[in-house]
Design an enzyme around this catalytic site. Structure first.
Site, PDB file in Angstrom:
ATOM      1  N   LYS A  47       0.858  -1.189   0.000  1.00  0.00           N
ATOM      2  CA  LYS A  47       0.000   0.000   0.000  1.00  0.00           C
ATOM      3  C   LYS A  47       0.892   1.236   0.000  1.00  0.00           C
ATOM      4  O   LYS A  47       1.779   1.381   0.847  1.00  0.00           O
ATOM      5  CB  LYS A  47      -0.873  -0.044   1.255  1.00  0.00           C
ATOM      6  CG  LYS A  47      -2.163   0.707   1.154  1.00  0.00           C
ATOM      7  CD  LYS A  47      -2.983   0.416   2.403  1.00  0.00           C
ATOM      8  CE  LYS A  47      -4.301   1.111   2.400  1.00  0.00           C
ATOM      9  NZ  LYS A  47      -4.968   0.973   3.697  1.00  0.00           N
TER      10      LYS A  47
HETATM   11  O1  G3P Z   1      -7.422   2.088   5.393  1.00  0.00           O
HETATM   12  C1  G3P Z   1      -7.687   3.290   4.779  1.00  0.00           C
HETATM   13  C2  G3P Z   1      -9.021   3.934   5.135  1.00  0.00           C
HETATM   14  O2  G3P Z   1     -10.062   3.011   4.994  1.00  0.00           O
HETATM   15  C3  G3P Z   1      -9.037   4.671   6.435  1.00  0.00           C
HETATM   16  O3  G3P Z   1     -10.323   5.088   6.831  1.00  0.00           O
HETATM   17  O4  G3P Z   1     -11.840   5.915   8.599  1.00  0.00           O
HETATM   18  O5  G3P Z   1      -9.369   6.351   8.803  1.00  0.00           O
HETATM   19  O6  G3P Z   1     -10.744   7.553   7.111  1.00  0.00           O
HETATM   20  P1  G3P Z   1     -10.565   6.289   7.882  1.00  0.00           P
END
Ligand code: G3P
Length: 221
Positions: free
Chosen positions: A85
């Site tokens: 990633k």
């Molecule tokens: O893993 C990446 C993403 O899904 C993170 O989400 O909730 O931290 O904006 P969030």
């Protein structure tokens, strides 16, 4: 649309895998930072892979291309099945480009616009993670951006798979599926919310009550 769980918590991942509803896991440095600091990252990631067996995204923390490539090699040395990633920055695109030439799968993260998604796909990304919730948080339309990305994909037939990320509630899953995302990566809590319906619970209560009543009557006869 496939579902991944967006988590580094082994209990959550084990339960989601047991339900048979997920085909992969995405992690990030913030999710890993919530877990037991005495456990090395490679042990957590390898255990996740043992549990789920499918896709697993592991994020680099370098911000220069060479550093990202070194980290990718390090990750692949202990988990050859990992998808690397990589953040959506110019140095990240160069890393994605190099890795794709070596057939190493990459997931470009922190994508907030169709032009970023387009660049990631052209650089050779295997997955492009469009963040919904974080766009909504600043008053933008996360699903609108995802729809634009999916429309571009439909016209140009990019091979990269679109991941709906930063999912905050079950309606994000519905909208992502309708927009044409290939995958939604969903936090465990939202995944569990998405399975619930009050009429399912009320209906089951009524069935169980009626079954018990019938049993009592048959004992009495
Ligand atoms: O893993 C990446 C993403 O899904 C993170 O989400 O909730 O931290 O904006 P969030």
């Amino acid at each position: 649309m496939q579902l991944f769980v967006d988590s580094a918590n082994l209990d959550e991942i084990r339960h989601a895998a047991q339900l048979g509803i997920i085909t992969g896991v995405t992690t990030n440095p913030s999710l890993l930072a919530k877990e037991d600091p005495s456990q090395p990252v490679e042990r957590i990631i390898s255990t996740i892979h043992e549990i789920v067996g499918g896709h697993i995204s592991v994020e680099v923390v370098s911000t220069d291309t060479d550093g990202m490539i070194r980290e990718a090699e390090e990750i692949l040395s202990w988990l050859p099945e990992a998808t690397i990633k990589i953040p959506m920055i110019p140095a990240g695109l160069a890393a994605v480009h190099q890795l794709s030439r070596r057939d190493i799968p990459t997931n470009v993260t922190l994508v907030f616009s169709p032009t970023q998604a387009l660049a990631a796909a052209n650089a050779g990304a295997s997955y492009v993670s469009v963040f919904l919730g974080r766009l909504d948080d600043i008053g933008h339309d996360g699903i609108g951006v995802l729809r634009d990305v999916a429309e571009i994909w439909d016209i140009h037939r990019f091979e990269a798979e679109i991941i709906a990320a930063s999912v905050r509630h079950p309606m994000h899953i519905v909208e992502a599926a309708k927009a044409g995302a290939h995958i939604a990566t969903v936090p465990y809590k939202v995944l569990m919310q998405s399975l619930k319906h009050p009429l399912t619970d009320a209906g089951l209560d009524a069935f169980l009550r009626d079954a018990a009543k019938r049993q009592q009557r048959s004992v009495a006869v």
